[in-house]
Enzyme design. Structure first.
Site, mmCIF file in Angstrom:
data_model
loop_
_atom_site.group_PDB
_atom_site.id
_atom_site.type_symbol
_atom_site.label_atom_id
_atom_site.label_comp_id
_atom_site.label_asym_id
_atom_site.label_seq_id
_atom_site.Cartn_x
_atom_site.Cartn_y
_atom_site.Cartn_z
ATOM 1 N N ASP A 198 0.830 -1.193 0.000
ATOM 2 C CA ASP A 198 0.000 0.000 0.000
ATOM 3 C C ASP A 198 0.871 1.252 0.000
ATOM 4 O OD1 ASP A 198 -2.762 1.127 0.405
ATOM 5 O OD2 ASP A 198 -1.832 1.915 2.221
ATOM 6 N N GLU A 256 1.518 -0.617 -5.145
ATOM 7 C CA GLU A 256 0.477 0.379 -5.381
ATOM 8 C C GLU A 256 1.195 1.724 -5.402
ATOM 9 O OE1 GLU A 256 -3.483 2.480 -3.479
ATOM 10 O OE2 GLU A 256 -1.648 2.155 -2.354
#
Length: 532
Positions: A198, A256
């Site tokens: 993330d 990401e």
């Protein structure tokens, strides 16, 4: 889980994102959980995916739906126990499905023991150095709205690029780096096959080396901002790559990284860093033949330079579901969710384009990501009542951005019942719209024209024709409003124009996203796979 194959599995895999809160509820509390996922893994094996990616299931106060982690080595009781996670991995591997877990390294929860210790220890302490505390804030904004800085009682300020309850870690601190390498090993030892990272572009920040922080200088034109995509992140991922490479069976790292241009995204997948990076340029592309050809060319070229596979994705837990995104005839693209007071998408148009977009995406070489429920053709819940919203974006934006709840609503499994088979109880943590009954998996399974069966057949043919491992050659004869290319034995033709498209003589259609004209021509908003 053998690795005896000519191509590493991740280079052409189809990976299915599970948002645990909204996939399947086993205990009736209205929130999805790990046993619920395990019980539904047969659905994913039937669909034909290669791996699942689980959004966070760690202990968390759930200020941001689990992306505020309080303990990186356990399972939140909301979702089950570590034993339930082990059972999920074991069952997935029995079915030939790999398991990727979400890792959130940019920030922790404010309930993480480290942050509590930092507050107790005071300014200048080793505990505070694990986070980004400063004597004065700068002008950085939070992604969720408002300032990225919050003051604590002793006068210092801490950085939170997201919610106030998500303090950013200081990745210049060696203790932070060692801690996360140990977290990687903890889950690798439990059998996970990789990590989706993330905010991979956000770990390193550039500012004055002083506790008195002045506003950063203007970003270099076309260069990264001081809190995003700094060169120092790549050293971190090179060290992580060494960790995962020490394990067998091709474990992977997925970035990401919301960076632009796409050439900068490709830096995250150089041979000694990550294996894949999400292709947000493709996800954000409008329903336009010219724009799609442009982003496909740029994506393939950028990844080819570093020897990495391109990834393709249309939906995830942070964006409007693509059938609704494409459901505006005027080309409008909603960016911050769709609420009941916003212009509403055309559901029929959106589903037609959504099916065509999926068949186009799955025809491209590289790896592909699916978001739970898209195999059912689910639209956004665009009329979710304001009082049901839980996304912190809704609050921090002063109720001006409806946020991401509309794409996170629990998915329907069967017709009837209060939660359409999501769980044994009457509750679901976000309310499902009545129109979703017709999208339920059990309504669609075995129906040849259904969206579920389209996905299932597309994934089967994708393996048969080895499309993920193929190569793309454009077929310009199709016309400017058509995206058409050869990939191995298949011709992929997606008609985005206002008039019908004609297939070449001798073409044999093997799959189509919608009904073709009587003479075999391809209507508007339809994609065809054909052999020649």
């Amino acid at each position: 889980m053998s690795t005896e194959q000519s191509t590493p599995w991740w280079r052409d895999a189809v990976i299915y994102q599970i948002y645990p809160r909204s996939f399947a509820d086993s205990d009736g509390d209205g929130i999805g959980d790990l046993p619920g996922i395990t019980a539904r893994l047969d659905h994913l094996a039937d669909l034909g995916v290669d791996a699942v990616w689980l959004s966070p299931f760690y202990p968390s106060p759930q200020a941001d739906a689990g992306y505020d982690v309080a303990d990186y080595r356990d399972v939140d009781p909301l979702f089950g126990r570590l034993a339930d996670f082990d059972a999920l991995v074991a069952r997935a591997h029995e079915l030939g499905i790999r398991v990727i877990v979400d890792l959130v390294p940019n920030h922790t929860s404010d309930e993480h023991p480290w942050f509590r210790a930092a507050l107790a220890a005071g300014p200048g302490s080793p505990e505070r150095d694990r986070y980004c505390f400063r004597d004065e804030p700068n002008e950085w904004p939070s992604i969720f709205g408002g300032s990225a800085w919050t003051q604590v009682p002793d006068g210092q300020w801490y950085l939170h690029l997201f919610d106030v309850r998500q303090p950013d870690l200081n990745w210049n601190n060696p203790e932070v780096r060692a801690e996360f390498e140990d977290v990687l090993r903890f889950w690798l030892d439990r059998g996970v096959d990789g990590f989706r990272v993330d905010v991979a572009h956000g770990l390193i920040k550039t500012w004055e080396p002083s506790h008195h922080v002045t506003p950063p200088p203007p970003a270099v034109p076309d260069g990264p901002e001081p809190m995003w995509d700094q060169d120092g992140v790549h050293e971190i991922y090179r060290s992580w790559r060494r960790v995962v490479d020490a394990y067998p069976d091709d474990r992977i790292l997925v970035a990401e990284a919301w960076v632009d241009p796409i050439e900068r995204m490709a830096r995250y997948v150089r041979p000694d860093e990550m294996h894949q990076a999400f292709n947000f340029a493709y996800l954000l592309a409008p329903w336009s033949a010219a724009e799609l050809r442009k982003v496909v060319d740029a994506s393939l070229a950028a990844c080819r330079v570093v020897g990495a596979p391109t990834t393709w994705v249309l939906s995830n837990h942070d964006v409007v579901r693509h059938p609704s995104r494409f459901g505006y005839a005027d080309g409008h693209i909603p960016r911050n969710g769709i609420g009941p007071r916003d212009p509403q998408p055309d559901e029929e148009l959106g589903l037609r384009r959504g099916r065509a977009a999926t068949l186009l995406m799955l025809g491209l070489p590289g790896a592909a990501y699916l978001y739970q429920g898209e195999e059912l053709g689910l639209p956004e819940h665009s009329t979710l009542p304001d009082e049901a919203r839980q996304d912190p974006t809704w609050v921090r934006s002063g109720h001006t951005a409806v946020g991401r709840d509309g794409c996170r609503v629990p998915i329907p499994w069967s017709p009837g019942g209060p939660s359409y088979g999501f769980g044994p109880g009457e509750r679901s943590w976000l309310p499902q719209p009545p129109s979703w009954e017709r999208y339920a998996r059990d309504v669609q399974r075995g129906v040849k024209t259904s969206t579920f069966e389209l996905y299932r057949e597309a994934l089967r043919l994708r393996r048969v024709y080895r499309l993920g491992a193929g190569d793309l050659a454009w077929w310009p004869e199709a016309g400017p409003e058509v995206v058409a290319f050869r990939n191995g034995e298949l011709l992929v033709v997606a008609n985005l124009g206002a008039t019908v498209a004609t297939l070449p003589a001798g073409a044999r259609v093997v799959l189509a996203s919608g009904e073709l004209d009587a003479d075999g021509r391809v209507p508007t908003d339809t994609t065809v796979w054909a052999t020649l």
